[in-house]
Design a protein around this motif. Structure first.
Motif, short mmCIF file in Angstrom:
data_model
loop_
_atom_site.label_atom_id
_atom_site.label_comp_id
_atom_site.label_asym_id
_atom_site.label_seq_id
_atom_site.Cartn_x
_atom_site.Cartn_y
_atom_site.Cartn_z
N PHE A 143 0.83 -1.22 0.00
CA PHE A 143 0.00 0.00 0.00
C PHE A 143 0.86 1.26 0.00
O PHE A 143 0.44 2.30 -0.52
CB PHE A 143 -0.93 0.01 1.22
CG PHE A 143 -1.93 1.13 1.17
CD1 PHE A 143 -3.06 1.03 0.37
CD2 PHE A 143 -1.76 2.29 1.92
CE1 PHE A 143 -3.99 2.05 0.30
CE2 PHE A 143 -2.69 3.32 1.87
CZ PHE A 143 -3.80 3.20 1.05
N HIS A 161 -11.16 5.82 3.60
CA HIS A 161 -10.64 4.57 3.06
C HIS A 161 -11.56 3.49 3.59
O HIS A 161 -11.55 3.18 4.77
CB HIS A 161 -9.20 4.40 3.56
CG HIS A 161 -8.44 3.29 2.91
ND1 HIS A 161 -7.17 2.97 3.29
CD2 HIS A 161 -8.76 2.45 1.91
CE1 HIS A 161 -6.73 1.96 2.53
NE2 HIS A 161 -7.68 1.62 1.70
N GLY A 162 -12.39 2.94 2.71
CA GLY A 162 -13.43 2.03 3.17
C GLY A 162 -12.98 0.60 3.33
O GLY A 162 -13.29 -0.06 4.32
N GLU A 163 -12.24 0.13 2.31
CA GLU A 163 -11.78 -1.25 2.32
C GLU A 163 -10.42 -1.32 1.66
O GLU A 163 -10.07 -0.45 0.84
CB GLU A 163 -12.75 -2.16 1.54
CG GLU A 163 -14.12 -2.27 2.16
CD GLU A 163 -15.07 -3.14 1.35
OE1 GLU A 163 -14.60 -3.95 0.52
OE2 GLU A 163 -16.29 -2.98 1.53
N GLN A 164 -9.67 -2.36 2.03
CA GLN A 164 -8.36 -2.58 1.42
C GLN A 164 -8.10 -4.07 1.37
O GLN A 164 -8.35 -4.76 2.36
CB GLN A 164 -7.26 -1.88 2.25
CG GLN A 164 -5.87 -2.09 1.72
CD GLN A 164 -5.67 -1.47 0.35
OE1 GLN A 164 -6.18 -0.38 0.08
NE2 GLN A 164 -4.97 -2.15 -0.53
N SER A 165 -7.62 -4.54 0.23
CA SER A 165 -7.23 -5.95 0.17
C SER A 165 -5.99 -6.14 -0.68
O SER A 165 -5.66 -5.30 -1.52
CB SER A 165 -8.39 -6.81 -0.35
OG SER A 165 -8.66 -6.50 -1.69
N PHE A 166 -5.33 -7.25 -0.40
CA PHE A 166 -4.13 -7.63 -1.15
C PHE A 166 -4.22 -9.10 -1.50
O PHE A 166 -4.72 -9.91 -0.70
CB PHE A 166 -2.87 -7.46 -0.28
CG PHE A 166 -2.67 -6.07 0.27
CD1 PHE A 166 -2.07 -5.07 -0.49
CD2 PHE A 166 -3.08 -5.76 1.56
CE1 PHE A 166 -1.89 -3.79 0.02
CE2 PHE A 166 -2.90 -4.48 2.08
CZ PHE A 166 -2.30 -3.50 1.31
#
Lengths: 143, 165
Positions: free
Chosen positions: B62, B100-105
């Motif tokens: 990120f 920042h609502g959601e984060q994925s990897f």
């Protein structure tokens, strides 16, 4: 794991990772701002945060996810995470005790990969969920 | 921005970056996420953990675009303007908050110190919702990171940002 390797054969659905506690400080947020390059003043400038109607500075969502990631790799092993995703539910505040929760939800074999799926979350001491998500890790086998 | 204009953002590129992953910064970032493991600091510990190099923590993709992005590495054919800024800038000018609502990897392998990676960003979703009297505009950006030399995929970062007013 800090004191050994987690093997696929040792994991059962419902297993939980060691809980990680962290008392959030303003210094954590300054360190994270510098290390991430995120200088949104809401995370380090108390004067600006109050002017914007916030009670104080508050944590970067990505600090919370990073803290949860540390608990995750402590359990599954650094380098073994295949997927990690979260929703940011609530702000975090300096002074809160942040507590990780990681639970194995499934174990499966996909080709040569021995995988575990996990529910992951971070809450404060009152149980208010801050970050909620899932992860997948590939584990070594004993043979 | 009208809903149909918002939908037209889907598929537009957000830019390309080439970055070098630097060992000192990886260790600094590990400290920032409260991880004191020697695997992030000592190549002998990383080798002992069966890794090909010093890895970066899982959320490092990120932030890595903000570091080691040297001008001589950058591709010439950058898209003009960032569509996320195009979409959310005018909204923010009218007030409200960007969240920042959601984060994925997803990871094909860990990011290692010494990697030279090229990231390609694309808007993969954009939509608007009314919720409890608030207007929420969602923009989802996916960045695919590949080894610059081989083109092999290393990881994908997916970010969901929300403008709420």
């Amino acid at each position: 794991m800090s004191n050994g390797v987690l093997h696929f054969e040792d994991v059962t659905v419902g297993d939980t990772a060691p809980v990680r506690h962290h008392a959030l400080t303003r210094t954590d947020l300054v360190v994270y701002a510098g290390a991430s390059g995120d200088f949104n003043p809401m995370h380090h400038d108390e004067v600006k945060a109050k002017e914007a109607g916030q009670p104080s500075v508050f944590g970067h969502g990505m600090f919370s996810m990073g803290l949860l990631g540390t608990a995750l790799t402590d359990y599954v092993g650094i380098g073994n995470v295949r997927a990690f995703g979260v929703r940011f539910a609530k702000q975090t505040w300096p002074g809160e005790d942040l507590v990780t929760s990681i639970v194995v939800t499934s174990t499966r074999i996909d080709g040569d990969d021995h995988l575990i799926d996990l529910d992951v979350s971070l809450a404060n001491a009152d149980g208010e969920q801050k970050v909620v998500g899932t992860a997948t890790a590939v584990l070594p086998t004993r043979d | 921005m009208a809903d149909d204009e918002l939908a037209q953002l889907i598929g537009t590129p957000t830019g390309r970056s080439v970055i070098t992953v630097e060992r000192g910064h990886v260790a600094t970032f590990a400290t920032a996420v409260t991880d004191e493991s020697p695997v992030y600091r000592d190549p002998r510990a990383a080798a002992g953990a069966g890794l090909a190099g010093i890895p970066a923590p899982p959320t490092y993709p990120f932030v890595m675009e903000n570091f080691g992005r040297y001008p001589e590495l950058q591709p010439d054919d950058q898209p003009a303007g960032n569509p996320v800024v195009t979409a959310l800038g005018p909204l923010l000018a009218k007030g409200g908050l960007i969240l920042h609502g959601e984060q994925s990897f997803t990871y094909h392998r860990p990011v290692f110190a010494g990697d030279v990676l090229e990231g390609t960003g694309t808007v993969v979703d954009a939509y608007r919702k009314e919720s409890k009297g608030a207007t929420m505009t969602f923009v989802v950006v996916e960045t695919v990171w590949r080894e610059r030399e081989t083109g092999d995929e290393v990881c994908t970062s997916r970010m969901n940002v929300i403008h709420r007013v």
